[in-house]
Motif scaffolding. Structure first.
Motif, PDB file in Angstrom:
ATOM      1  N   CYS B  20       0.838  -1.199   0.000  1.00  0.00           N
ATOM      2  CA  CYS B  20       0.000   0.000   0.000  1.00  0.00           C
ATOM      3  C   CYS B  20       0.873   1.249   0.000  1.00  0.00           C
ATOM      4  CB  CYS B  20      -0.970   0.003   1.167  1.00  0.00           C
ATOM      5  SG  CYS B  20      -0.232   0.359   2.741  1.00  0.00           S
ATOM      6  N   GLN B  21       0.291   2.343  -0.446  1.00  0.00           N
ATOM      7  CA  GLN B  21       1.001   3.628  -0.422  1.00  0.00           C
ATOM      8  C   GLN B  21       0.856   4.242   0.965  1.00  0.00           C
ATOM      9  OE1 GLN B  21      -0.999   5.855  -3.404  1.00  0.00           O
ATOM     10  NE2 GLN B  21       0.171   4.956  -5.088  1.00  0.00           N
ATOM     11  N   PRO B  22       1.862   5.024   1.399  1.00  0.00           N
ATOM     12  CA  PRO B  22       1.757   5.654   2.714  1.00  0.00           C
ATOM     13  C   PRO B  22       0.469   6.466   2.872  1.00  0.00           C
ATOM     14  CG  PRO B  22       3.976   5.922   1.857  1.00  0.00           C
ATOM     15  CD  PRO B  22       3.168   5.275   0.764  1.00  0.00           C
ATOM     16  N   ARG B  23      -0.035   7.051   1.780  1.00  0.00           N
ATOM     17  CA  ARG B  23      -1.195   7.933   1.914  1.00  0.00           C
ATOM     18  C   ARG B  23      -2.531   7.172   1.974  1.00  0.00           C
ATOM     19  NH1 ARG B  23      -3.590  10.074  -2.911  1.00  0.00           N
ATOM     20  NH2 ARG B  23      -3.315   8.595  -4.598  1.00  0.00           N
ATOM     21  N   GLN B  24      -2.482   5.852   1.816  1.00  0.00           N
ATOM     22  CA  GLN B  24      -3.741   5.104   1.891  1.00  0.00           C
ATOM     23  C   GLN B  24      -4.095   4.806   3.338  1.00  0.00           C
ATOM     24  OE1 GLN B  24      -2.595   1.992  -1.043  1.00  0.00           O
ATOM     25  NE2 GLN B  24      -4.671   2.269  -1.824  1.00  0.00           N
ATOM     26  N   THR B  25      -5.358   5.067   3.699  1.00  0.00           N
ATOM     27  CA  THR B  25      -5.768   4.764   5.070  1.00  0.00           C
ATOM     28  C   THR B  25      -5.983   3.259   5.213  1.00  0.00           C
ATOM     29  OG1 THR B  25      -8.096   4.997   4.534  1.00  0.00           O
ATOM     30  CG2 THR B  25      -6.959   6.992   5.287  1.00  0.00           C
ATOM     31  N   LEU B  26      -6.080   2.827   6.471  1.00  0.00           N
ATOM     32  CA  LEU B  26      -6.377   1.417   6.727  1.00  0.00           C
ATOM     33  C   LEU B  26      -7.725   1.062   6.093  1.00  0.00           C
ATOM     34  CD1 LEU B  26      -5.873  -1.314   8.109  1.00  0.00           C
ATOM     35  CD2 LEU B  26      -6.811  -0.328  10.215  1.00  0.00           C
ATOM     36  N   LEU B  27      -8.676   1.994   6.168  1.00  0.00           N
ATOM     37  CA  LEU B  27      -9.995   1.758   5.560  1.00  0.00           C
ATOM     38  C   LEU B  27      -9.856   1.489   4.055  1.00  0.00           C
ATOM     39  CD1 LEU B  27     -13.123   1.824   5.579  1.00  0.00           C
ATOM     40  CD2 LEU B  27     -12.980   4.313   5.364  1.00  0.00           C
ATOM     41  N   GLU B  28      -9.110   2.351   3.364  1.00  0.00           N
ATOM     42  CA  GLU B  28      -8.915   2.156   1.917  1.00  0.00           C
ATOM     43  C   GLU B  28      -8.180   0.858   1.641  1.00  0.00           C
ATOM     44  OE1 GLU B  28      -8.444   6.698   0.233  1.00  0.00           O
ATOM     45  OE2 GLU B  28      -6.891   5.937   1.553  1.00  0.00           O
ATOM     46  N   THR B  29      -7.189   0.556   2.481  1.00  0.00           N
ATOM     47  CA  THR B  29      -6.408  -0.657   2.283  1.00  0.00           C
ATOM     48  C   THR B  29      -7.295  -1.894   2.432  1.00  0.00           C
ATOM     49  OG1 THR B  29      -4.619   0.571   3.324  1.00  0.00           O
ATOM     50  CG2 THR B  29      -4.243  -1.750   2.952  1.00  0.00           C
ATOM     51  N   LEU B  30      -8.111  -1.912   3.493  1.00  0.00           N
ATOM     52  CA  LEU B  30      -8.994  -3.064   3.708  1.00  0.00           C
ATOM     53  C   LEU B  30      -9.935  -3.235   2.517  1.00  0.00           C
ATOM     54  CD1 LEU B  30      -9.999  -2.550   7.467  1.00  0.00           C
ATOM     55  CD2 LEU B  30      -8.608  -4.421   6.559  1.00  0.00           C
ATOM     56  N   ARG B  31     -10.553  -2.148   2.107  1.00  0.00           N
ATOM     57  CA  ARG B  31     -11.587  -2.241   1.071  1.00  0.00           C
ATOM     58  C   ARG B  31     -10.996  -2.415  -0.328  1.00  0.00           C
ATOM     59  NH1 ARG B  31     -16.766  -0.885   1.945  1.00  0.00           N
ATOM     60  NH2 ARG B  31     -16.883  -0.165  -0.221  1.00  0.00           N
ATOM     61  N   ASP B  32     -10.012  -1.562  -0.669  1.00  0.00           N
ATOM     62  CA  ASP B  32      -9.567  -1.511  -2.067  1.00  0.00           C
ATOM     63  C   ASP B  32      -8.414  -2.455  -2.364  1.00  0.00           C
ATOM     64  OD1 ASP B  32     -11.447   0.452  -2.105  1.00  0.00           O
ATOM     65  OD2 ASP B  32     -10.023   2.127  -2.087  1.00  0.00           O
ATOM     66  N   VAL B  33      -7.550  -2.707  -1.376  1.00  0.00           N
ATOM     67  CA  VAL B  33      -6.409  -3.587  -1.626  1.00  0.00           C
ATOM     68  C   VAL B  33      -6.765  -5.027  -1.262  1.00  0.00           C
ATOM     69  CG1 VAL B  33      -3.982  -4.052  -1.075  1.00  0.00           C
ATOM     70  CG2 VAL B  33      -4.810  -1.676  -1.192  1.00  0.00           C
ATOM     71  N   LEU B  34      -7.431  -5.214  -0.109  1.00  0.00           N
ATOM     72  CA  LEU B  34      -7.683  -6.572   0.374  1.00  0.00           C
ATOM     73  C   LEU B  34      -9.083  -7.091   0.044  1.00  0.00           C
ATOM     74  CD1 LEU B  34      -5.869  -6.017   3.747  1.00  0.00           C
ATOM     75  CD2 LEU B  34      -5.158  -7.655   2.007  1.00  0.00           C
ATOM     76  N   GLY B  35      -9.933  -6.219  -0.492  1.00  0.00           N
ATOM     77  CA  GLY B  35     -11.279  -6.669  -0.864  1.00  0.00           C
ATOM     78  C   GLY B  35     -12.181  -6.966   0.321  1.00  0.00           C
ATOM     79  N   LEU B  36     -11.790  -6.475   1.516  1.00  0.00           N
ATOM     80  CA  LEU B  36     -12.631  -6.681   2.702  1.00  0.00           C
ATOM     81  C   LEU B  36     -13.594  -5.495   2.808  1.00  0.00           C
ATOM     82  CD1 LEU B  36      -9.844  -7.983   5.116  1.00  0.00           C
ATOM     83  CD2 LEU B  36     -11.775  -9.300   4.226  1.00  0.00           C
ATOM     84  N   THR B  37     -14.696  -5.584   2.066  1.00  0.00           N
ATOM     85  CA  THR B  37     -15.585  -4.418   1.924  1.00  0.00           C
ATOM     86  C   THR B  37     -16.681  -4.375   2.990  1.00  0.00           C
ATOM     87  OG1 THR B  37     -16.845  -5.674   0.320  1.00  0.00           O
ATOM     88  CG2 THR B  37     -15.174  -4.167  -0.551  1.00  0.00           C
TER      89      THR B  37
END
Ligand SMILES: Cc1cc2nc3c(=O)[nH]c(=O)nc-3n(C[C@H](O)[C@H](O)[C@H](O)COP(=O)(O)OP(=O)(O)OC[C@H]3O[C@@H](n4cnc5c(N)ncnc54)[C@H](O)[C@@H]3O)c2cc1C
Ligand code: FES
Ligand code: FES
Lengths: 298, 164
Positions: B20-37
């Motif tokens: 993930c990029q430093p500017r991505q929040t945990l929320l964005e990471t969970l939803r957009d990177v890990l697909g945990l929506t």
């Protein structure tokens, strides 16, 4: 959100080196409850965010005979989770329990609250009345600044580029002392103070007379405001209603609030008087060993 | 653009390694990177609690945490609450008590209720309202949520008695 680099140094020396190297474009990150939102909405534009939560010195929470050491990044829940601190430094834990909701308190620090330097910061009046000293370290070495001199304007403070708030030191509490912080908000929780008041009192052995008192006010001036004149007016006086009324009247003379969506200047002056009396009364009760009700509206 | 970082963390008991990029929040990471929506975005500024997850056992607003901050941490999200198709007491109580309408606030309320009942198995109504003050709901008017939390507390206590 704006693009930035992230560093998470594990020593104070490295943190200061990273901050110094980036000369003003790096920003410390404690709980992030102010910083992340400020970066997102463009109020702050750091190129590097320096996470300071992995540094031992900033996580200290130590109570001993000489007082309390509070690491700048220590989150609120750890502070009020300690029964001895809640008992001895009650104003501080009163503040920590009302900063945001439980999720915010899992992350928000007292150091971040004072470094953000908002006029309505809920923990700063408590830090001031409990005699907090800010320990600052930077490329030029270590220095100490009393909490009442730390904030210099809305969002402004004495930190120079590259400097970090390391911890806040509090002296041991004197015998027969008590403290309290309370704010007025139209809701029950999760709001910004219309006015906030912190007070600490020391009584004599009879517990009938005030030996000394410190009062600090929030949201009524460009910075959290220490008002020594209130303490001076009631030192040596009996701890009764007349004395408290005098304290409220003196406090009202010292504030310079603005009118905004939370209240008019006139309303804030009135609240300053009422809250000063009530908060001092609660601090006196605590100094006498009596429990007080901190429920909203009581 | 800042380089992506490798982050290793435990989510709902499983080890995850993600970029993930430093500017991505945990929320964005969970939803957009890990697909945990299951974790929802309401305000993205810490006011609504829709994004509540547990970080090392504490409830936090994941919109106010950076993804890179959770290196080595333990995270629990709404996806980790049910066991297969078996809902836990809080989820059951919310369903039975009609504690949701549109449902966007529900994952956050459930995560926050889980923390509350872990800390305080038998909360009063005042304690429930105080602990859930960082969670907003535009639909229900809160009373059904509060009653469902009380019901979940009772269910848990009966379940625990049954265990012994
Ligand atoms: C929903 C919500 C509700 C809130 N409610 C309240 C409230 O009721 N009362 C209240 O007072 N505040 C409230 N706040 C504001 C915020 O939570 C507090 O100011 C909090 O104490 C900030 O601490 P932090 O650790 O999150 O700081 P951060 O956000 O990490 O940092 C705050 C600022 O200080 C700087 N900084 C942090 N640590 C250091 C350091 N050690 N040295 C130098 N600079 C540093 C950062 O760069 C940043 O500019 C609320 C915020 C939100 C999102
Ligand atoms: S989306 Fe995080 S608190 Fe609203
Ligand atoms: S059910 Fe719609 S916001 Fe809560």
């Amino acid at each position: 959100m704006r693009d930035f680099e992230y560093e998470a140094p594990t020593t104070l020396a490295n943190a200061i080196a990273v901050l110094a190297k980036n000369n003003g474009s790096a920003r410390p990150l404690a709980g992030g409850t102010d910083l992340i939102d400020h970066v997102r909405c463009g109020r702050l534009e750091p190129d590097v965010v320096v996470d300071v939560k992995k540094i031992d010195e900033l996580n200290v929470l130590e109570l001993n005979d000489s007082g309390l050491r509070l690491g700048a990044a220590t989150p609120c829940y750890r502070i009020y989770g300690c029964p001895e601190i809640s008992q001895q430094y009650a104003a501080l834990t009163d503040s920590c329990r009302i900063i945001g909701g439980i999720q915010i308190q899992s992350r928000a620090s007292v150091g971040g609250n004072i470094c953000n330097s908002g006029p309505a910061a809920d923990s700063t009046p408590s830090v001031i009345v409990l005699g907090g000293i800010c320990v600052i370290e930077g490329p030029g070495g270590r220095r100490e600044v009393p909490a009442e001199e730390f904030c210099t304007g809305p969002g402004k403070n004495v930190l120079k580029p590259g400097e970090l708030l390391v911890e806040i030191k509090f002296p041991a509490r004197p015998a027969n002392s008590g403290s309290h912080y309370r704010r007025f908000i139209p809701r029950n929780e999760m709001d910004i103070a219309v006015v906030g008041v912190g007070a600490s009192v020391v009584l004599d052995d009879s517990k009938e007379n005030i030996v000394s008192a410190r009062v600090a006010l929030g949201a009524v001036a460009p910075t959290p405001l220490y008002v020594p004149a209130v303490g001076d007016a009631i030192a040596g006086q009996p701890a009764n209603e007349d004395t408290l009324r005098k304290a409220g009247a003196v406090a009202k003379e010292l504030v310079t609030p603005i009118t905004d969506m939370r209240g008019t200047a006139e309303y804030r002056v009135h609240l300053t008087g009422v809250l000063t009396e009530r908060v001092l009364q609660a601090a006196i009760s605590r100094a006498r060993g009596e429990a007080i009700c901190t429920k909203i509206g009581h | 653009m800042a380089k992506k970082r490798v982050v290793t963390t435990t989510i709902n008991g499983d080890t995850h390694e993600f970029l993930c990029q430093p500017r991505q929040t945990l929320l964005e990471t969970l939803r957009d990177v890990l697909g945990l929506t299951g974790t929802k975005e309401g305000c993205s500024n810490g006011n609504c609690g829709a994004c509540t997850v547990h970080l090392n056992g504490r409830p936090v607003d994941s919109c106010l945490v950076l993804g890179v901050e959770v290196e080595g941490a333990e995270i629990r999200t709404i996806e980790g609450v049910a066991c297969g198709s078996h809902l836990d007491e809080v989820q059951e109580a919310f369903l039975e008590g009609a504690a949701l309408q549109c449902g966007i606030c529900t994952p956050g309320f459930i995560m926050q209720t889980e923390s509350l009942l872990d800390e305080n198995p038998n909360p009063t109504e005042d304690e429930i309202r105080f602990y859930l003050a960082g969670n907003l709901c535009r639909c229900t008017g809160y009373d059904k949520i509060v009653r469902s939390v009380q019901c979940a507390a009772e269910k848990r206590q009966t379940a625990n008695v049954g265990d012994h």
